[in-house]
Motif scaffolding. Sequence first.
Motif, PDB file in Angstrom:
ATOM      1  N   ILE A  64      -7.317   6.217  -2.770  1.00 18.61           N
ATOM      2  CA  ILE A  64      -6.619   4.982  -2.410  1.00 18.61           C
ATOM      3  C   ILE A  64      -7.552   3.803  -2.655  1.00 18.61           C
ATOM      4  O   ILE A  64      -8.758   3.876  -2.391  1.00 18.61           O
ATOM      5  CB  ILE A  64      -6.145   5.026  -0.939  1.00 18.61           C
ATOM      6  N   LYS A  65      -6.993   2.729  -3.194  1.00 18.21           N
ATOM      7  CA  LYS A  65      -7.808   1.565  -3.558  1.00 18.21           C
ATOM      8  C   LYS A  65      -8.672   1.112  -2.386  1.00 18.21           C
ATOM      9  O   LYS A  65      -8.211   1.005  -1.253  1.00 18.21           O
ATOM     10  CB  LYS A  65      -6.906   0.412  -4.014  1.00 18.21           C
ATOM     11  N   SER A 101       0.729   5.072   1.583  1.00 22.35           N
ATOM     12  CA  SER A 101       0.049   5.788   2.656  1.00 22.35           C
ATOM     13  C   SER A 101      -0.290   7.214   2.237  1.00 22.35           C
ATOM     14  O   SER A 101       0.269   7.756   1.273  1.00 22.35           O
ATOM     15  CB  SER A 101       0.926   5.830   3.906  1.00 22.35           C
ATOM     16  N   GLN A 102      -1.194   7.830   2.971  1.00 19.45           N
ATOM     17  CA  GLN A 102      -1.528   9.226   2.701  1.00 19.45           C
ATOM     18  C   GLN A 102      -0.306  10.109   2.916  1.00 19.45           C
ATOM     19  O   GLN A 102      -0.095  11.085   2.184  1.00 19.45           O
ATOM     20  CB  GLN A 102      -2.680   9.686   3.588  1.00 19.45           C
ATOM     21  N   TRP A 159      -7.239  12.529  -5.667  1.00 20.15           N
ATOM     22  CA  TRP A 159      -6.588  11.254  -5.354  1.00 20.15           C
ATOM     23  C   TRP A 159      -7.560  10.304  -4.655  1.00 20.15           C
ATOM     24  O   TRP A 159      -8.477  10.709  -3.948  1.00 20.15           O
ATOM     25  CB  TRP A 159      -5.353  11.472  -4.473  1.00 20.15           C
ATOM     26  N   PRO A 161       0.813  -1.214   0.000  1.00 17.43           N
ATOM     27  CA  PRO A 161       0.000   0.000   0.000  1.00 17.43           C
ATOM     28  C   PRO A 161       0.848   1.267   0.000  1.00 17.43           C
ATOM     29  O   PRO A 161       2.018   1.254   0.388  1.00 17.43           O
ATOM     30  CB  PRO A 161      -0.816  -0.113   1.287  1.00 17.43           C
ATOM     31  N   VAL A 213      -3.182   3.353  -5.960  1.00 16.03           N
ATOM     32  CA  VAL A 213      -3.681   4.731  -5.920  1.00 16.03           C
ATOM     33  C   VAL A 213      -3.986   5.186  -7.342  1.00 16.03           C
ATOM     34  O   VAL A 213      -3.234   4.888  -8.275  1.00 16.03           O
ATOM     35  CB  VAL A 213      -2.648   5.692  -5.284  1.00 16.03           C
ATOM     36  N   TYR A 267     -11.535   6.386  -5.248  1.00 10.77           N
ATOM     37  CA  TYR A 267     -10.791   5.525  -6.175  1.00 10.77           C
ATOM     38  C   TYR A 267     -11.727   4.979  -7.254  1.00 10.77           C
ATOM     39  O   TYR A 267     -11.407   5.025  -8.449  1.00 10.77           O
ATOM     40  CB  TYR A 267     -10.154   4.383  -5.396  1.00 10.77           C
TER      41      TYR A 267
END
Length: 205
Positions: free
Chosen positions: A66-67, A37-38, A64, A35, A92, A72
Amino acid sequence: MKANKTNLLKETPIDHEIHDLIKNRWSPRTFSDQPISQNELQILFEAGRWAPSSNNLQPWNMVWGIKGSETYERILNVLVEFNQNWAKNAPVLLLGVIDTKTPKGDDNYHAPHDLGQFAANMAIQAQSMGIAMHQMAGLDYERARKEFKFPETFHVATAIALGYYGGDLSDVPKDLQDAETGERSRKKQNDFVFNGDYRATGDVE
């Protein structure tokens, strides 16, 4: 366990020595499932933030997701089907958006160039972190603008799939697998660098 992993590095047939961060950067369609991260995203956006822009207007905007998140899926849904088929594996997804007008209401013809510099800064920073970026033109621009409620003067110029290098070829449609393992190539400098008039070649090779 998957065995047909993609190569993290591709041979780049350079004619002149350049920095490894540029030489080793490429645009895969497979990604590790590690993954992002933010906080890592904020580092990438910070790199883009300090890109040069005409009159310091900074006309760039980023969306943006994230999956696994709703954002997303919304980004994925505005991509053309060809890109959806592989981008769905990226941890992402991003959209790069420009304001096509200056604060005075004039056309900002430099905005696409400025967003390109933002993305280039991001790409080099990402490469330093082992993260790959694959930029895409294949999306429904008008649908994306409306989906994310940007004003009419804004243009969704690009989508970006983001993830750590890695992944498996089986994650990519068969007709695209050769591109993942094939050799890299670019035009020679004499094809696009001119010491004077267009098509007047110089000593550049």
